[in-house]
Scaffold this active site. Sequence first.
Site: not given
Length: 323
Positions: A131, A155
């Site tokens: 990401s 995350y």
Amino acid sequence: METKILITGSSGFIGFHIAKSELEKGNYVIGVDNLNEYYDVKIKEDRLKILKKYKNFLFFKDDLNNNNFYKKLKKYFSDIDVVIHLAGQAGVRYSITNPETYITNNILAYVKLLEFFKFSKKLRVLLFASSSSVYGEKGEKKSSNSSVDKPISVYSASKISMELISNVYSKIYNINLIGLRFFTVYGPWGRPDMSYFKFLLMNKRKKPLEIYNYGKHQRSFTYIDDVILNLSKIINFYKKKKLKGVSSVFNLGNEKTIKLMDFIRTLEKVTNIKFKKKFVKKQLGDVEKTGANIKLEKNKFNLEFNHDLKEGLIKFYRWFKNY
């Protein structure tokens, strides 16, 4: 020659699109998805219904942390030459309140997948979703070979962990593990928890749009068809080259960074809706600005991005109205 591809998270947004693209090319796709309830399961089931129409698609409703899944998959072990690992727990804000699920569903699930494939003679490449959030607070325009050691959410920390674990497995077992740092992907069949989708849902419910960080966010909005086109180029690169033991991470996003307020204005033009807006403070874990530096990737894979924001939003809104 037919390729046999395992796609984890095949009922997810990107997973569905890449599965459909590969099925249309005549490749054999094995999909696995646990259809969890992080966002509305209906859209996942509707994506799955489309994939199940293809004769060359096999689906497992299963979890990568479930040992029984690998017993079922063993039958196909020596046929799978590409793995596209997109399963995992998404969401920056959710990781603040539910950190453990990111350790289980991102890190541990990935290790189990690697353990299963580590001795494969057939596997050419395993690609996994990272990401743009790994770049942290000041992440704009960083190249994919710059260091990432300042995550601001569990995350993003889980994605960095996956990248580091890949280095280990690649070195020990001589396999190609390629991470892809996606930048704000949008388009038809998208995720209802993403801002562009949420804005239309909020408007439908006659509620004002909650605009975080008082609208100061900037993002590299990347249309789904461009992601799939470039993902295919990267897969083909590693299928053709006789490479072994490569561990790399690449940026996959539109170079153009767009201010959130410009994005909303474009969405208003496309939909002919004047949204009610409620400006709120920045949320914990949110990155203020992302910018995809793809200089290295363009040279290596000849990446191309063909959709501007207006065109992409027109296509998304056309789908949204009919869904």
